[in-house]
Structure formats: structure tokens, C-alpha cells
Design an enzyme around this catalytic site. Structure first.
Site, PDB file in Angstrom:
ATOM      1  N   ALA A 115       3.564   1.027   6.911  1.00 44.94           N
ATOM      2  CA  ALA A 115       1.838   0.545   7.028  1.00 44.94           C
ATOM      3  C   ALA A 115       1.405   1.738   8.419  1.00 44.94           C
ATOM      4  O   ALA A 115       2.537   1.609   8.499  1.00 44.94           O
ATOM      5  CB  ALA A 115       1.898  -0.889   6.995  1.00 44.94           C
ATOM      6  N   CYS A 155      -4.865  17.156   1.895  1.00 48.71           N
ATOM      7  CA  CYS A 155      -5.225  16.367   0.294  1.00 48.71           C
ATOM      8  C   CYS A 155      -5.582  15.487  -0.069  1.00 48.71           C
ATOM      9  O   CYS A 155      -6.223  14.866  -0.685  1.00 48.71           O
ATOM     10  CB  CYS A 155      -3.667  17.936  -0.322  1.00 48.71           C
TER      11      CYS A 155
HETATM   12  C1  UDX Z   1       0.149  15.617  -0.168  1.00 51.55           C
HETATM   13  C2  UDX Z   1       0.752  15.349  -0.924  1.00 51.55           C
HETATM   14  O1  UDX Z   1       2.169  14.597  -0.688  1.00 51.55           O
HETATM   15  C3  UDX Z   1       2.071  16.887  -1.698  1.00 51.55           C
HETATM   16  O2  UDX Z   1       2.449  16.670  -2.323  1.00 51.55           O
HETATM   17  C4  UDX Z   1       0.407  17.543  -1.897  1.00 51.55           C
HETATM   18  O3  UDX Z   1       0.606  19.110  -2.674  1.00 51.55           O
HETATM   19  C5  UDX Z   1      -0.280  18.012  -0.524  1.00 51.55           C
HETATM   20  O4  UDX Z   1      -0.232  16.382  -0.297  1.00 51.55           O
HETATM   21  P1  UDX Z   1       0.457  16.207   2.643  1.00 51.55           P
HETATM   22  O5  UDX Z   1      -0.592  16.387   2.419  1.00 51.55           O
HETATM   23  O6  UDX Z   1       1.465  17.598   3.261  1.00 51.55           O
HETATM   24  O7  UDX Z   1       0.891  16.391   0.952  1.00 51.55           O
HETATM   25  O8  UDX Z   1       0.973  14.614   3.697  1.00 51.55           O
HETATM   26  P2  UDX Z   1       1.787  13.663   2.958  1.00 51.55           P
HETATM   27  O9  UDX Z   1       3.744  13.998   3.554  1.00 51.55           O
HETATM   28  O10 UDX Z   1       1.930  13.182   1.510  1.00 51.55           O
HETATM   29  O11 UDX Z   1       1.207  12.617   3.847  1.00 51.55           O
HETATM   30  C6  UDX Z   1      -0.093  12.220   3.663  1.00 51.55           C
HETATM   31  C7  UDX Z   1      -0.929  11.520   4.131  1.00 51.55           C
HETATM   32  O12 UDX Z   1      -0.784   9.968   4.113  1.00 51.55           O
HETATM   33  C8  UDX Z   1       0.056  11.993   5.477  1.00 51.55           C
HETATM   34  O13 UDX Z   1      -1.125  11.572   6.922  1.00 51.55           O
HETATM   35  C9  UDX Z   1       0.905  10.853   6.415  1.00 51.55           C
HETATM   36  O14 UDX Z   1       1.002  10.411   8.020  1.00 51.55           O
HETATM   37  C10 UDX Z   1       0.177   9.274   5.371  1.00 51.55           C
HETATM   38  N1  UDX Z   1       1.238   8.630   5.309  1.00 51.55           N
HETATM   39  C11 UDX Z   1       2.913   9.032   4.877  1.00 51.55           C
HETATM   40  C12 UDX Z   1       1.728   7.160   5.516  1.00 51.55           C
HETATM   41  O15 UDX Z   1       0.478   6.324   6.375  1.00 51.55           O
HETATM   42  N2  UDX Z   1       2.373   6.309   5.258  1.00 51.55           N
HETATM   43  C13 UDX Z   1       3.602   6.619   4.584  1.00 51.55           C
HETATM   44  O16 UDX Z   1       4.485   5.833   4.331  1.00 51.55           O
HETATM   45  C14 UDX Z   1       3.430   8.334   4.042  1.00 51.55           C
END
Ligand code: UDX
Length: 461
Positions: free
Chosen positions: A278, A286
């Protein structure tokens, strides 16, 4: 990196007449996805040429320089360029003529005036490949596109390809994460291929022979399913994050701790612990644009439940930014005007210098626009952040960023920021107040070091 040649394929088609040889690959578009894909395919033993319309990018990549921060990619790129298997060009005719399989890796940003995806780069890429074909070819879309795009592109390909050339278009979505792009490309969780003929499937099984041999499932399906797998995966991850953020609101109201709750939920193997952190919510190049594009496309198709669900996911996510701004304002006594705020983290997540739709930078900028004196420190993203928001203050260290501040915000959970010495930092501030917007700091340790500690979904002191 393993350097083994791909197995030769057997086929009777015209492309393979050149060929019991492994297919030669082109990668159209060398941004995040394309540069990584090109280097990874070369590492798998293929001859690869990367094409980009931007000559500066081509020049940098040709020297083995990655124009963004991605752990491990620099080394891989240098190694593969030096091996002679990987080169880059800004001449599309050259890239197309010297390859059998063309991977389309260009961006599909959100349109400026709507939630729909901007498909102009994908259209231009497929058209450019089609018009320059000199023999039979396979075009493989990897970009994230709205369902129905590939079928439309097949029409475009049929119109634009020279007479007598057999060109097939399939979809093979990419799931790589920033910060783990090399690992995800070389060792994908699955390979999804949509709309492939027997010949196309054989070619792609050759390309992905190594990951498949390592155990990655090869899923062959129709075009729309392949397109939808990608956006549904991102929509699910986004939904999981917004779910835990909604529950964090309940935790705050009920005096519960969402970090402990998430750990307990995560032990249920049906749920899993990942994407249950959270906090400030998701951002980046993306997730936000992909859920909006799916929302838009689902609406066009009359699938309104999906649109409404994703609308909620988006609203909860954007609400987290407002929530942190409100918490910072409260910590400053009701107004941030002329207050000094130290911001730790600008990237949208750790291990990247990407600030596209970064919740951290968004909050920092909003506080600045309300009159606060904001100083940002990020271990890698200060330059990209400065280019986006030049009017914020940027510090060379976390210590400099918190100097004399009224409140400190942890907005990106870089390990070095999470590991900062709370006691040493407290002494540098005007008032030792911290808001942990990523749920990663040890509240007890920070309180013991004299900080007034607040977190999202955490128990108040
Ligand atoms: C994402 C997908 O995971 C990937 O498979 C796709 O190809 C592109 O989009 P990415 O944008 O690199 O990848 O980041 P990711 O690790 O998925 O995190 C996305 C966002 O979610 C980040 O801003 C991260 O901080 C947030 N996040 C992630 C949370 O807020 N809480 C979590 O528990 C996990």
C-alpha cells in the site's frame, strides 16, 4: 550471458530458402522495450539489427550506451555490440533487407486528448517494414496495443507490402518490468504468440527456444487473446494495488496496520504477497496508460463492467497522491506556503530513472505549486526529474534534501533511502516529521530516533 547459437530450423518456405540458418532479426524502435529486446536476442545467439528514427539514439546504442538507466543493460549491450551480432541503424530499408523476422517495439502512449492509445508509431513502423520488404517475412508486434489493432495492421500490411512478397503479422506481447528488463526478457514467465501460422510458430519457437527450454510456457492463441493478455495482466496488477490502497483506508479508520495485514494476506497462496504494498500507488509509462486504454477500448466494445472497474482502480490510485499532499499539508499546520519540504525519491519506482507519470514527482510538484520550498533527492532520477520539473530544488544527497525541513516525505522506496540513518537525519531537519508514503520505513525505529512518523494505512503513534 550465454552465447549459444540458436538451433537451425527446418522449413520449406521461401524465407527459409535462405535458410537452414537461424532467422535474422530486426527490432523496430529502440526505446526501453526495443533496446532490451535487441540486446537480449543477440545474447541468445541471433544476428540482430535495431532500427530507430532517432539518429542520436542509434549513435549512442551503437557505442554500447543506453540512453536511460536500466540495471545490467549497459553491460549486455556492450557485450553484444562487440560480439558483432548486434548493430543499430537509422536506415529502415537496411534493417528490413537484412532480417527475416521484424519485431515491432515502438511506443503506444496515451493520446493527448483521450484515454485511447496513440497508435501512430505502430502504424508507421508496420508501414515502413511493409514498404521495404524484399522477400517473405514475419512481422511480430510486441508493443502494447488495444485489442483489434493487430487485425487492422494486417490489412495495412497487405496493402503496403510489395506484390509477390508473403508477409505475415502476429502478436507477441512483452511483459518486461523496468528495473528488471534484462532478466524478464531473457527469462520470461511465459511466451504468448497470437495469430501465428504453423510457419510463424516454428520461427518463434526457434527464437524463444532457450527460454522455452528453461520452462517458460509457449502459449499459442488467436490475435485478440494475445493482445488482451498483456493489458489484462497490467489491469490485474493495477487492481491489486488499488485494492490494498482501498483497504489501507479502512485500516486507518479502524486503527489497523496495512503492512502487517498485507503480509498476512500474502501467505495465502491464492493471493500472494506481490503488488500488495500500500502507499502512493502506481505510475510509470505502462500501468496508468494501459488501464486507461483498456477502459476506453472496453467501453467501445460495450464491456462496461470492465470500464467501470478500471475507472475505480484509476480513481483510487490518483486519490493516493491527493492523500499524501493532504498529509503533508496537515503536517505543515494546514498550509505548505513557504514551508520547507524534503522529498526522498522522484522515480515512479526504485531501480529506474523513469519519471513518466511518477506519483513521487507529481506530489513534489503539486506541493511546490502550492507554495512550498521543495527539495528532491533521487539516487538515479534527479536529471530526468529536473528536465520534467526544472523549478523544483534538487539535492545531491538525502542529507542535503532534508536540511532545515518542516517535513520529509519518502515517495520512492529506493533501498538506500529506506536504509537511511533515522537518528542522523533527524538532527538535520527543522522539525523531525516524516511521512512514509511507501510503507517501507521501520516506524518504531524512526519514532525512537525522535521522528513524528505518519504512514498510509499505518497505526498513528
Ligand atoms: C509494469 C508491468 O509489471 C510489466 O509486466 C509491464 O510490461 C509494464 O508495466 P513497470 O511499469 O516496469 O511494469 O512497473 P511495476 O514493477 O509493475 O510497478 C508499477 C507501479 O506499481 C510502480 O509505480 C510501483 O511503485 C507500483 N507498485 C507496485 C505499488 O504501488 N505497489 C506494489 O505493491 C507494487
Amino acid at each position: 550471458m550465454p552465447d549459444r547459437p540458436a538451433p537451425a530450423r527446418k522449413s520449406t518456405s521461401r524465407t527459409s530458402a535462405k535458410a537452414t540458418q537461424p532467422p535474422r532479426l530486426s527490432v523496430i524502435g529502440t526505446g526501453y522495450l526495443g533496446a532490451t529486446h535487441a540486446a537480449a536476442m543477440a545474447a541468445l545467439g541471433f544476428q540482430v539489427v535495431g532500427f530507430d528514427t532517432d539518429p542520436t539514439k542509434v549513435a549512442a546504442l551503437s557505442l554500447g550506451k543506453v540512453p536511460f538507466y536500466e540495471p545490467g543493460l549497459d553491460e549486455l549491450l556492450v557485450e553484444q555490440v562487440e560480439s558483432g551480432r548486434l548493430r543499430f541503424t537509422s536506415d529502415v530499408a537496411d534493417a528490413v533487407a537484412s532480417s527475416d523476422v521484424h519485431f515491432v517495439c515502438v511506443g503506444t502512449p496515451q493520446q493527448a486528448t483521450s484515454h485511447a492509445a496513440d497508435l501512430s508509431h505502430v502504424e508507421a513502423a508496420v508501414r515502413a517494414v511493409a514498404e521495404n520488404l524484399v522477400g517473405d517475412a514475419l512481422i511480430v508486434g510486441k508493443s502494447t496495443v488495444p485489442v483489434g489493432t493487430a487485425s487492422w495492421l494486417r490489412g495495412l500490411l497487405a496493402d503496403a507490402a510489395p506484390a509477390g512478397v508473403r508477409a505475415e503479422l502476429v502478436w507477441n506481447p512483452e511483459f518486461l518490468r523496468e528495473g528488471k528488463a534484462v532478466q524478464d526478457t531473457l527469462h520470461p514467465d511465459r511466451v504468448v504468440v497470437g495469430g501465428a501460422s504453423a510457419r510463424a510458430e516454428e520461427l518463434l519457437r526457434t527464437v524463444y527456444a532457450q527460454p522455452v527450454a528453461e520452462g517458460a510456457p509457449f502459449i499459442s492463441c488467436d490475435l485478440p487473446t494475445a493482445e488482451l493478455v498483456k493489458v489484462s495482466a497490467n489491469a490485474f496488477l493495477a487492481t491489486k494495488i488499488s485494492f490494498i490502497n482501498a483497504i489501507a483506508g479502512v485500516c486507518e479508520a479502524a486503527g489497523a496496520d496495512v503492512t502487517v495485514l498485507a503480509d498476512a494476506l500474502g501467505h495465502d497462496s491464492r493471493i500472494g504477497r506481490q503488488f500488495l504494498d500500500a502507499g502512493l500507488g502506481f505510475g510509470g509509462g505502462c500501468l496508468p496508460k494501459d488501464i486507461r486504454a483498456l477502459m476506453h477500448r472496453a467501453g467501445e466494445l460495450g464491456a462496461h463492467h470492465a470500464s467501470r472497474l478500471l475507472q475505480q482502480v484509476d480513481e483510487i490510485n490518483m486519490g493516493q497522491r491527493e492523500r499524501v499532499i493532504a498529509m503533508a499539508t496537515e503536517a505543515c499546520g494546514g498550509s505548505v506556503l513557504n514551508r520547507r519540504i524534503g522529498v526522498l525519491g522522484a522515480a515512479f519506482k526504485p531501480d529506474t530513472d523513469d519519471v513518466r507519470d511518477s506519483p513521487a514527482l507529481n506530489v513534489a510538484a503539486a506541493l511546490h505549486l502550492r507554495g512550498a520550498q521543495v527539495t528532491v533527492f533521487d539516487p538515479q532520477a534527479s536529471d530526468t526529474a529536473r528536465r520534467t520539473f526544472p523549478t523544483l530544488g534538487y539535492a545531491a544527497s538525502a542529507e542535503d534534501a532534508v536540511q532545515g525541513t518542516d517535513v520529509v516525505l519518502l515517495l520512492t522506496e529506493w533501498p538506500e533511502l529506506v536504509a537511511l540513518d533515522a537518528g542522523r537525519l533527524a538532527a538535520l531537519t527543522a522539525t523531525a516529521r516524516v511521512i512514509d508514503a511507501r510503507g517501507k520505513l521501520d516506524a518504531q525505529a524512526w519514532r525512537a530516533a525522535g521522528w513524528e512518523f505518519t504512514g498510509l494505512g499505518r497505526i498513528a503513534a
